[in-house]
Write an enzyme that holds these catalytic residues in place. Sequence first.
Site, short mmCIF file in Angstrom:
data_model
loop_
_atom_site.label_atom_id
_atom_site.label_comp_id
_atom_site.label_asym_id
_atom_site.label_seq_id
_atom_site.Cartn_x
_atom_site.Cartn_y
_atom_site.Cartn_z
N LYS A 153 -10.75 -0.75 10.28
CA LYS A 153 -10.89 -2.00 9.74
C LYS A 153 -11.38 -3.27 10.47
O LYS A 153 -11.57 -4.28 9.83
CB LYS A 153 -9.62 -2.24 8.66
CG LYS A 153 -9.32 -1.04 7.70
CD LYS A 153 -7.97 -1.50 6.96
CE LYS A 153 -7.45 -0.45 6.29
NZ LYS A 153 -8.37 0.07 5.04
N CYS A 182 -4.67 2.10 -3.75
CA CYS A 182 -3.47 2.92 -3.22
C CYS A 182 -2.14 1.92 -3.33
O CYS A 182 -1.45 1.87 -2.26
CB CYS A 182 -3.89 3.21 -1.71
SG CYS A 182 -4.81 4.72 -1.48
N HIS A 207 0.67 -1.25 -0.04
CA HIS A 207 -0.13 0.06 -0.24
C HIS A 207 0.83 1.20 -0.03
O HIS A 207 2.01 1.12 0.76
CB HIS A 207 -0.74 -0.09 1.27
CG HIS A 207 -2.12 0.93 1.42
ND1 HIS A 207 -1.82 2.54 1.76
CD2 HIS A 207 -3.07 0.91 1.11
CE1 HIS A 207 -2.75 2.89 1.73
NE2 HIS A 207 -3.76 1.98 1.44
N1 PLP Z 1 -1.96 -0.88 4.48
C1 PLP Z 1 -2.83 -1.49 3.91
C2 PLP Z 1 -2.56 -2.92 3.40
C3 PLP Z 1 -4.16 -1.10 3.74
O1 PLP Z 1 -5.11 -1.90 3.09
C4 PLP Z 1 -4.36 0.20 4.27
C5 PLP Z 1 -5.83 0.68 3.89
O2 PLP Z 1 -6.53 0.26 3.07
C6 PLP Z 1 -3.41 0.99 4.86
C7 PLP Z 1 -2.23 0.46 4.96
C8 PLP Z 1 -3.75 2.47 5.34
O3 PLP Z 1 -4.56 2.35 6.27
P1 PLP Z 1 -5.05 3.64 6.81
O4 PLP Z 1 -5.60 4.35 5.66
O5 PLP Z 1 -6.19 3.08 7.87
O6 PLP Z 1 -4.01 4.40 7.66
#
Ligand code: PLP
Length: 403
Positions: A225, A361, A122
Amino acid sequence: MLDIKDIRKEFPILDSQIYGKTLIYLDNAATTQKPLCVIDTISNVYTTMNANVHRGIHHLSQVATTAMEGSRETVRKFIGAEHSHEIIFTRGTTESINLVASSFGGTYLKAGDEVIISTMEHHSNIVPWQLLQERIGIKLRIIPLTAECGLDIEAYKRLFNGQTRLVSVAHVSNVLGVTNPVKEIIEIAHSHDVPVLIDGAQSIPHTRIDIQELDADFFVFSGHKIYGPTGVGVLYGKEKWLNAMQPYHGGGEMIKTVRFEKTTFNELPYKFEAGTPDYVGIIALGKALEWVDSLGIENIAMHEHELTRYAVEKLNTIPGIRIFGKPDGAALSFLIGDIHPADLGTILDRLGIAIRTGHHCAQPLIDYLGIPGTARASFAVYNTKEDIDIFIKGVERAVKMLS
Ligand code: PLP
């Protein structure tokens, strides 16, 4: 066995009408809906115990502080950490990774040092390291993928050299829904004396985490989540690293004494929690984890795996379908023929079906796959096979309209 009908009663939003159709919510990898007990907790904190935490001698402040610290203990138990002061509350996965990049980076990294990440990360596990690349001249090494879209472990082993300082990888890909062999990844890194950060954003809602068994040095996730509120997340870090790392943000709470000549820092976990924390969100996150525990994460996972298996089976009957990787969790990504995923998502939306489309993302992964993006369906405990049947009918209808 879980009574999904009963569970759904805890989520009033699932009765929403979208363009005259009952909502089918399949965007759980982006965020989950919240059960009433979590929503009620937020309201209850504000109506019965709201006061700033940690600094008050008065009753309400002590009640709020006790509730917040109770949540820290709930998180500790939930992931099996040794000490509750190894649990740092943040705004979410993104902030937790930025904290490690900044504080671990500031303490341990210098020009020429290397951090290993993977092709399927991500953006929140790419960009913080790129910022360090610009700031201090570290290098990023990227684990490639196999033909089946898994991490290439043999290639990973070859990335280590005398400059490797940290490995940072996702436990479960938010695009492919595949689980990475993080225990093996950690063992390999530790054999080189290199610590590992695991991005647990997509694993925490679906997998039993035993942090001591996993032996991760850092583990990060977001509350929203896993049925908790937005704006609160967790950084687990081994005590030895957190103690050695410089603080992230400066301000109130994270200090012992402040003089213009010299400031001394507070002990863990407060050293990394500058300013007023989102104690309301933190208390509600504790409630969400208790709720998950009351259902049993293994039961939740079993239900979601069955939904994924069922969805894959049904999708595979659609001509021109491509499912990316081998989804083994609660999310799957697909394309059909040359239909643009955004067009598919727009038609499904009109049918009341919420999926996610685009690069999720994870642009480097999407570029690597050579596609414009994907359509992603992702499941939570309140989803049913009927949801998937409606979703599949919707997809078939969209395909007819778009072909
Ligand atoms: N890492 C992974 C694998 C994710 O799926 C996400 C969000 O979709 C994130 C990081 C970032 O999470 P947050 O936006 O809650 O900080």
